[in-house]
Design a protein around this motif. Structure first.
Motif, mmCIF file in Angstrom:
data_model
loop_
_atom_site.group_PDB
_atom_site.id
_atom_site.type_symbol
_atom_site.label_atom_id
_atom_site.label_comp_id
_atom_site.label_asym_id
_atom_site.label_seq_id
_atom_site.Cartn_x
_atom_site.Cartn_y
_atom_site.Cartn_z
ATOM 1 N N MET A 60 0.849 -1.193 0.000
ATOM 2 C CA MET A 60 0.000 0.000 0.000
ATOM 3 C C MET A 60 0.886 1.245 0.000
ATOM 4 O O MET A 60 2.082 1.182 0.222
ATOM 5 C CB MET A 60 -0.904 0.010 1.244
ATOM 6 N N SER A 132 -11.223 2.529 -13.622
ATOM 7 C CA SER A 132 -11.205 1.079 -13.464
ATOM 8 C C SER A 132 -10.552 0.468 -14.697
ATOM 9 O O SER A 132 -10.441 1.127 -15.730
ATOM 10 C CB SER A 132 -12.617 0.517 -13.239
ATOM 11 N N TYR A 160 -9.879 -4.673 -11.940
ATOM 12 C CA TYR A 160 -9.774 -3.612 -10.942
ATOM 13 C C TYR A 160 -10.999 -2.719 -11.086
ATOM 14 O O TYR A 160 -11.021 -1.803 -11.909
ATOM 15 C CB TYR A 160 -8.479 -2.824 -11.139
ATOM 16 N N PHE A 163 -10.317 1.995 -8.309
ATOM 17 C CA PHE A 163 -9.004 2.365 -7.780
ATOM 18 C C PHE A 163 -9.150 2.959 -6.377
ATOM 19 O O PHE A 163 -8.256 2.853 -5.560
ATOM 20 C CB PHE A 163 -8.300 3.342 -8.710
ATOM 21 N N ASP A 165 -11.095 1.870 -4.040
ATOM 22 C CA ASP A 165 -11.095 0.746 -3.099
ATOM 23 C C ASP A 165 -9.700 0.185 -2.868
ATOM 24 O O ASP A 165 -9.488 -0.563 -1.921
ATOM 25 C CB ASP A 165 -12.010 -0.376 -3.599
ATOM 26 N N MET A 166 -8.774 0.526 -3.730
ATOM 27 C CA MET A 166 -7.392 0.065 -3.597
ATOM 28 C C MET A 166 -6.536 1.081 -2.847
ATOM 29 O O MET A 166 -5.314 1.003 -2.857
ATOM 30 C CB MET A 166 -6.793 -0.183 -4.983
#
Length: 183
Positions: A60, A132, A160, A163, A165-166
């Motif tokens: 992360m 996405s 994906y 983004f 959520d990432m």
């Protein structure tokens, strides 16, 4: 054997201090938390392969692409505010590259399939942003600014949907590049 070349191993060595000083930690695959091995890392050597390094655990935070070479003070070279906390080895890919990008989250809005690098999504596809994507083949880097500049994000094959959520809330990706280095 798949076309990702999983038998090709990388090797990166992290050092606590600048200029390859202090304790070291050798890594030949993904490492989600380096804190048990090193309290900090301020320089590294990539002996083989390519890696993404992250300034937070579990892949992360800010990401940086590193290929074979010596990085004696990567914190100042890359503008990192914190030291590397995790790293991911990028497998070598042989074959075609395909990614479908979408203007909106959940694969909504305009979409375009890419097989080559794109230095400016707005100029090429008239898309204001990319929220996405679906990476079908190959490994890609997405950049927040045109011309492959700014913050980047590593994309490996997969869907994906968001983004945000990432952990990339508010992030816009405006250029994309295939990882073609023979790491």
């Amino acid at each position: 054997m798949s076309n990702t070349g999983m038998n090709m191993r990388g090797k990166i060595t992290f050092y606590e201090e600048k200029n390859f000083q202090g304790r070291s930690y050798e890594c030949m695959n993904d490492c989600s938390d380096m804190s048990s091995s090193l309290s900090r890392s301020q320089s590294c050597r990539v002996e083989s392969g390519c890696f993404m390094v992250y300034d937070r655990n579990n892949y992360m935070g800010n990401q940086h692409f590193m290929k074979r070479g010596e990085y004696s003070d990567y914190m100042s070279m890359m503008g990192m505010r914190d030291c590397i906390k995790s790293c991911r080895m990028i497998p070598m890919h042989r074959g075609q590259y395909r990614m479908k990008i979408y203007e909106k989250e959940n694969f909504g809005g305009q979409s375009h399939e890419m097989m080559e690098d794109c230095d400016n999504v707005m100029d090429r596809y008239r898309m204001n942003e990319c929220q996405s994507c679906n990476v079908m083949d190959g490994h890609w880097l997405m950049y927040e600014q045109p011309q492959f500049r700014g913050k980047m994000m590593y994309m490996r094959p997969g869907e994906y949907k968001s983004f945000r959520d990432m952990g990339m809330s508010g992030q816009r990706f405006m250029s994309m590049r295939r990882i073609t280095d023979s790491c």
